[in-house]
Design a protein around this motif. Structure first.
Motif, PDB file in Angstrom:
ATOM      1  N   TYR A 227       0.788  -1.190   0.027  1.00  0.00           N
ATOM      2  CA  TYR A 227      -0.079  -0.077  -0.016  1.00  0.00           C
ATOM      3  C   TYR A 227       0.701   1.254  -0.102  1.00  0.00           C
ATOM      4  O   TYR A 227       0.513   2.317  -0.589  1.00  0.00           O
ATOM      5  N   GLN A 241     -10.922  -4.645  -5.291  1.00  0.00           N
ATOM      6  CA  GLN A 241     -11.784  -5.701  -4.145  1.00  0.00           C
ATOM      7  C   GLN A 241     -10.671  -6.828  -3.973  1.00  0.00           C
ATOM      8  O   GLN A 241     -10.631  -7.356  -2.935  1.00  0.00           O
ATOM      9  N   ARG A 244      -8.008  -5.707  -1.747  1.00  0.00           N
ATOM     10  CA  ARG A 244      -8.337  -5.813  -0.502  1.00  0.00           C
ATOM     11  C   ARG A 244      -8.562  -7.278   0.066  1.00  0.00           C
ATOM     12  O   ARG A 244      -8.217  -7.467   1.218  1.00  0.00           O
TER      13      ARG A 244
END
Length: 324
Positions: A227, A241, A244
């Motif tokens: 990140y 998604q 994540r």
């Protein structure tokens, strides 16, 4: 007197042997037997060419390639390779490249070549298993993950994550299928290369699995590194998604990539090369055993759209890993 001298000589030999074993076992062989390399210029290190042995049963100019990294030529390996001939529906048009860590006996290669119907190629990549990132000290750094030597398994990870896409000998291939030497095609397979071209895919993935922090301490450090990289380089992931979902409380998802098919041009893109080099510079592969499987999963979550990634289970392609 003679016995005394013999005893003294034996004592000296024992001391020398003890010192030798200390360096070999305690200080590690990379400091004693082998000089590590730090250059990233593979063209100066991998100077050997891809070669064949004996007369080939077929001849192919295909832009596709099946690749295996093999420690040795064995009867079990040959049986697994024969299953590719039997089950992969490509009419033997895809060449098979075996990546070797040394030069095996020629008669073993000749015997293998006679048993396999497709064209078999060979390349010695042993030097890559002594090639370290700049600034990394393999002599004084300890490893918590030792398989077939101090750094061998971690070098294998680095090879599939980074070096595969840098080999000048592979520059003319469009798609490469990786199979581990303990993998099997156990039933009929469509020509997956053709399917990737038809679907304009960049990756053919295996099952989704996980790496666990408890088993591999340091695995979860990859979340912060990932990140931070996205933030610093202003990157919006193509599959947010999926990215994540990649990180659980103490797990990271991966593609179980003892089988995979890769579009080589995708991995040679500037932004992906930058990502690979950035991860490599952290030395996380060597310190925490960040596997090429989790790194592959993250790469496609960040840089590939969902429609560009195909999944083996969706095609019911029969396959097993580490099966008898």
């Amino acid at each position: 007197m003679v016995s005394f001298y013999r005893l003294a000589i034996l004592c000296v030999i024992a001391i020398i042997f003890g010192v030798f074993m200390f360096f070999a076992v305690i200080w590690e062989p990379y400091c004693f037997f082998v000089k590590p390399y730090y250059s990233n210029d593979l063209s100066t290190l991998i100077t050997s060419d891809i070669y064949t042995v004996g007369s080939s049963n077929s001849s192919s100019d295909s832009k596709d390639l099946i690749v295996m990294l093999v420690p040795s030529i064995s009867s079990e390996l040959i049986r697994r390779l024969e299953l590719i001939d039997v089950n992969f529906d490509d009419n033997f048009s895809t060449n098979l490249l075996l990546l070797l860590g040394n030069d095996p006996y020629r008669f073993s290669l000749q015997y293998l070549t006679k048993r396999i119907k497709r064209k078999v190629l060979f390349l010695n990549v042993g030097v890559l298993f002594n090639l370290f990132p700049s600034g990394f000290d393999p002599c004084r750094t300890q490893t918590s993950y030792r398989v077939r030597g101090k750094w061998n398994y971690l070098m294998m990870i680095r090879f599939w994550f980074k070096h595969l896409f840098e080999l000048p000998q592979l520059k003319n291939y469009e798609y490469i299928m990786r199979l581990d030497d303990d993998s099997k095609m156990t039933g009929h397979w469509i020509n997956a290369f053709d399917e990737m071209r038809r679907r304009k895919a960049v990756y053919f993935a295996n099952n989704v699995d996980i790496d666990i922090e408890e088993q591999l301490p340091g695995t979860m450090k990859l979340k912060q590194v990932t990140y931070e990289y996205l933030k610093q380089n202003h990157i919006e992931p193509k599959q947010p998604q999926v990215l994540r979902d990649a990180f659980g409380n103490n797990t990271v998802r991966n593609y179980y990539n003892n089988f995979e098919i890769i579009k080589m041009k995708f991995f040679r893109r500037k932004e992906i090369r930058h990502w690979i080099e950035s991860i490599d510079s952290t030395n996380g592969i060597f310190h925490y055993r960040w596997g090429d499987a989790i790194l592959r999963y993250l790469t496609f979550a960040i840089f590939a759209k969902s429609r560009q990634v195909l999944h083996r289970p969706d095609y019911n392609l029969s396959y097993c890993h580490k099966c008898p």
